[in-house]
Design a protein around this motif. Structure first.
Motif, mmCIF file in Angstrom:
data_model
loop_
_atom_site.group_PDB
_atom_site.id
_atom_site.type_symbol
_atom_site.label_atom_id
_atom_site.label_comp_id
_atom_site.label_asym_id
_atom_site.label_seq_id
_atom_site.Cartn_x
_atom_site.Cartn_y
_atom_site.Cartn_z
ATOM 1 N N GLN A 64 0.823 -1.206 0.000
ATOM 2 C CA GLN A 64 0.000 0.000 0.000
ATOM 3 C C GLN A 64 0.860 1.260 0.000
ATOM 4 O O GLN A 64 0.562 2.240 -0.678
ATOM 5 N N ARG A 65 1.965 1.156 0.834
ATOM 6 C CA ARG A 65 2.864 2.309 0.891
ATOM 7 C C ARG A 65 3.429 2.628 -0.495
ATOM 8 O O ARG A 65 3.481 3.774 -0.916
ATOM 9 N N THR A 66 3.835 1.548 -1.162
ATOM 10 C CA THR A 66 4.399 1.752 -2.500
ATOM 11 C C THR A 66 3.398 2.458 -3.417
ATOM 12 O O THR A 66 3.729 3.402 -4.130
ATOM 13 N N GLN A 67 2.161 1.974 -3.335
ATOM 14 C CA GLN A 67 1.142 2.565 -4.219
ATOM 15 C C GLN A 67 0.900 4.030 -3.908
ATOM 16 O O GLN A 67 0.742 4.860 -4.796
ATOM 17 N N GLU A 68 0.897 4.302 -2.569
ATOM 18 C CA GLU A 68 0.720 5.704 -2.185
ATOM 19 C C GLU A 68 1.843 6.574 -2.727
ATOM 20 O O GLU A 68 1.614 7.706 -3.195
ATOM 21 N N ARG A 69 3.036 5.999 -2.649
ATOM 22 C CA ARG A 69 4.181 6.753 -3.159
ATOM 23 C C ARG A 69 4.023 7.047 -4.645
ATOM 24 O O ARG A 69 4.259 8.151 -5.119
ATOM 25 N N TYR A 70 3.615 5.983 -5.354
ATOM 26 C CA TYR A 70 3.380 6.164 -6.796
ATOM 27 C C TYR A 70 2.402 7.293 -7.043
ATOM 28 O O TYR A 70 2.626 8.179 -7.855
ATOM 29 N N ALA A 71 1.279 7.242 -6.273
ATOM 30 C CA ALA A 71 0.234 8.250 -6.450
ATOM 31 C C ALA A 71 0.784 9.637 -6.200
ATOM 32 O O ALA A 71 0.537 10.586 -6.961
ATOM 33 N N GLU A 72 1.584 9.733 -5.114
ATOM 34 C CA GLU A 72 2.169 11.040 -4.798
ATOM 35 C C GLU A 72 3.032 11.549 -5.940
ATOM 36 O O GLU A 72 2.915 12.685 -6.378
ATOM 37 N N VAL A 73 3.862 10.638 -6.382
ATOM 38 C CA VAL A 73 4.779 11.028 -7.446
ATOM 39 C C VAL A 73 4.013 11.477 -8.693
ATOM 40 O O VAL A 73 4.284 12.523 -9.277
ATOM 41 N N SER A 74 3.007 10.688 -9.046
ATOM 42 C CA SER A 74 2.287 11.018 -10.282
ATOM 43 C C SER A 74 1.493 12.321 -10.123
ATOM 44 O O SER A 74 1.415 13.127 -11.039
ATOM 45 N N GLU A 75 1.001 12.505 -8.893
ATOM 46 C CA GLU A 75 0.267 13.756 -8.662
ATOM 47 C C GLU A 75 1.186 14.965 -8.799
ATOM 48 O O GLU A 75 0.859 15.959 -9.432
ATOM 49 N N ALA A 76 2.361 14.792 -8.175
ATOM 50 C CA ALA A 76 3.345 15.866 -8.246
ATOM 51 C C ALA A 76 3.726 16.134 -9.693
ATOM 52 O O ALA A 76 3.834 17.298 -10.134
ATOM 53 N N TYR A 77 3.846 15.054 -10.433
ATOM 54 C CA TYR A 77 4.229 15.186 -11.830
ATOM 55 C C TYR A 77 3.162 15.947 -12.613
ATOM 56 O O TYR A 77 3.450 16.872 -13.367
ATOM 57 N N LEU A 78 1.920 15.520 -12.376
ATOM 58 C CA LEU A 78 0.818 16.182 -13.067
ATOM 59 C C LEU A 78 0.751 17.658 -12.722
ATOM 60 O O LEU A 78 0.556 18.517 -13.573
ATOM 61 N N LYS A 79 0.938 17.894 -11.410
ATOM 62 C CA LYS A 79 0.893 19.280 -10.952
ATOM 63 C C LYS A 79 1.943 20.109 -11.670
ATOM 64 O O LYS A 79 1.691 21.216 -12.130
#
Lengths: 266, 215
Positions: free
Chosen positions: A16-31
């Motif tokens: 789950q942690r990994t997935q959250e990290r992915y989400a964070e990264v992708s969100e940051a990227y999108l931003k």
């Protein structure tokens, strides 16, 4: 064994942690992407404004450039002729300018309605409004500040659009040949049929009128009757029995002449 | 044709009943030749239209044009034969080879009379039209104002000839100069009907006695 298979709960947590990290990264990227886009957009907008500022004179003088400029603005979501208190309207006064043109269009259309039944070619409006605004006069001898200004069909179309809030039923129709007409006053509520547009085109080619003979074989009586009847009832077409050969002519009066220009509004 | 002789006389009373006051006349200059509107060169205007609404518009256009034309040339009485004649520039257009035929003209005349913009001089013989490019009321007011200005107290008596030859105090012709006696008589008959004047006939000489409140 222990190394290869880790206990369930911890494993799930870590996944789950990994997935959250992915989400964070992708969100940051999108931003970041979005911000970059915003920056680009802002830059473009600024340069468009800069361009507009530098070429203000030319945009106001050159109808073609003005049309392109408007398209560009529309794509950016900037509408210089609609928004009243913006950089754009302050720079160009477009809102008021088009409203003035619109008023002249409306005046001309209403003043000539008893003759043309509410149908008037945009080219005619273009001439009348140009004259009413005092443009298009050859002033080549005078200073450049008062050099001739020209109105394009695009300007007239935009001017007509400013009339929309009046709900007076001003509409632009286009014939098969690409000629544009302003229609108003509910002359033909359903708009023109293909036959009627064909009739308009034919009339324009023949200097303003058509005859039954023009469709002698192509159209059966009932088709001709339906087509011409509606145009007569709308007051767009007038009959003329005074021709030398005694055959009836059907005139589209809106196609004839240029009506007098209304007094320019200031 | 003096261009603005009637202005001072008109200013004295309301101008609102002048037929062309609501919308400007078609000809812009008050002197010189009459300028026809562009539709005068449109062929179908010379055929009475089939569609009722279009016909209404057509009659309106002709009515307005006829009144403007008469106002321009100060036509008070218009002979039927003159209107139908080939040299009448108003109802035919040689450039486009069109003219209003007698049937169409009859329709136009009926429309003018119906709207009160004209009247037959004699109802039994339709050969002369009185053209009301200004209403009878307006003419009457103008004449009364003149009489009042000229210092004639109540009871002033004029012959028709006197009124027709009248000039303003400063010597300029009055607004109704050129008005035929027949037309003037119609104006005064209107005043008589309103109790503001009495027409007198002394040995064949027509006269009028105005009853004007001394102001």
């Amino acid at each position: 064994m222990l190394n290869r298979w880790r206990p369930g709960v911890a494993g799930l947590q870590s996944r789950q942690r990994t997935q959250e990290r992915y989400a964070e990264v992708s969100e940051a990227y999108l931003k970041e992407q979005y911000a970059a886009l915003e920056r680009q957009f802002a830059t473009f907008r600024t340069s468009l404004e800069k361009f507009a500022g530098t070429h203000r004179e030319r945009i106001q003088r050159d109808p073609e450039l003005r049309a392109h400029f408007h398209v560009m603005c529309a794509n950016l979501g900037v509408e210089p002729y609609v928004s009243r208190r913006t950089f754009w309207s302050e720079l160009f006064g477009f809102g008021e300018w088009y409203a003035r043109l619109g008023l002249l269009v409306a005046q001309t259309a209403i003043a000539t309605r008893s003759i043309n039944g509410g149908l008037i070619p945009l080219s005619t409006l273009q001439r009348v409004v140009t004259r009413a605004m005092g443009y298009g006069v050859d002033r080549s001898q005078s200073a450049s500040a008062s050099a001739p200004l020209h109105l394009s069909e695009d300007d007239i179309t935009r001017a007509v659009r400013t009339l929309a809030p009046l709900k007076a039923g001003f509409r632009i129709v286009q014939s098969g040949d690409g000629d544009k007409f302003l229609m108003h006053g509910g002359a033909l509520d359903a708009g023109f049929s293909a036959d009627q547009l064909a009739l308009l085109d034919r009339a324009r080619e023949q200097g303003g009128y058509v005859r039954r003979e023009d469709w002698a074989n192509a159209w059966p009586d009932v088709r001709w009757e339906r087509c011409i009847r509606a145009l007569l009832d709308a007051g767009i077409v007038w009959v003329d029995d005074g021709h030398a050969d005694r055959k009836r002519c059907y005139w589209v009066l809106g196609l004839l002449g240029t009506p007098p220009a209304p007094a320019a509004v200031s | 044709m003096p261009p603005s002789s009637s202005r001072t006389a008109l200013d004295a009373n309301s101008q609102s009943s002048v037929p062309t006051a609501a919308s400007p006349p078609l000809s812009t200059s008050s002197s010189g030749t009459f300028r026809f509107p562009s539709w005068h060169a449109y062929p179908p205007l010379y055929t009475i239209q089939l569609c009722a609404r279009t016909r209404e518009r057509q009659l309106y256009l002709w009515r307005r044009l006829a009144l403007d034309y008469c106002a321009h040339y100060r036509i008070f009485c218009w002979e039927r034969s003159d209107m139908l004649g080939a040299e009448c520039e108003l109802f035919c257009n040689r450039t486009i080879h069109r003219r209003l035929n007698e049937e169409a003209m009859c329709l136009l005349w009926r429309d003018w009379v119906q709207r009160g913009d004209a009247a037959w001089a004699r109802n039994d013989r339709h050969d002369t039209l009185l053209m009301f490019w200004r209403s009878l009321r307006t003419w009457a007011d103008e004449i009364r104002a003149h009489v009042r200005r000229c210092g004639q107290a109540a009871g002033g008596i004029y012959t028709l000839q006197e009124l027709l030859k009248a000039v303003e105090v400063d010597g300029r012709p009055v607004g109704w100069h050129g008005m035929p006696p027949l037309f003037l008589q119609r104006v005064l008959e209107g005043l008589q009907a309103d109790g503001q004047a009495v027409l007198l006939d002394a040995h064949g000489t027509l006269g009028v006695k105005f009853s004007i409140d001394p102001r």
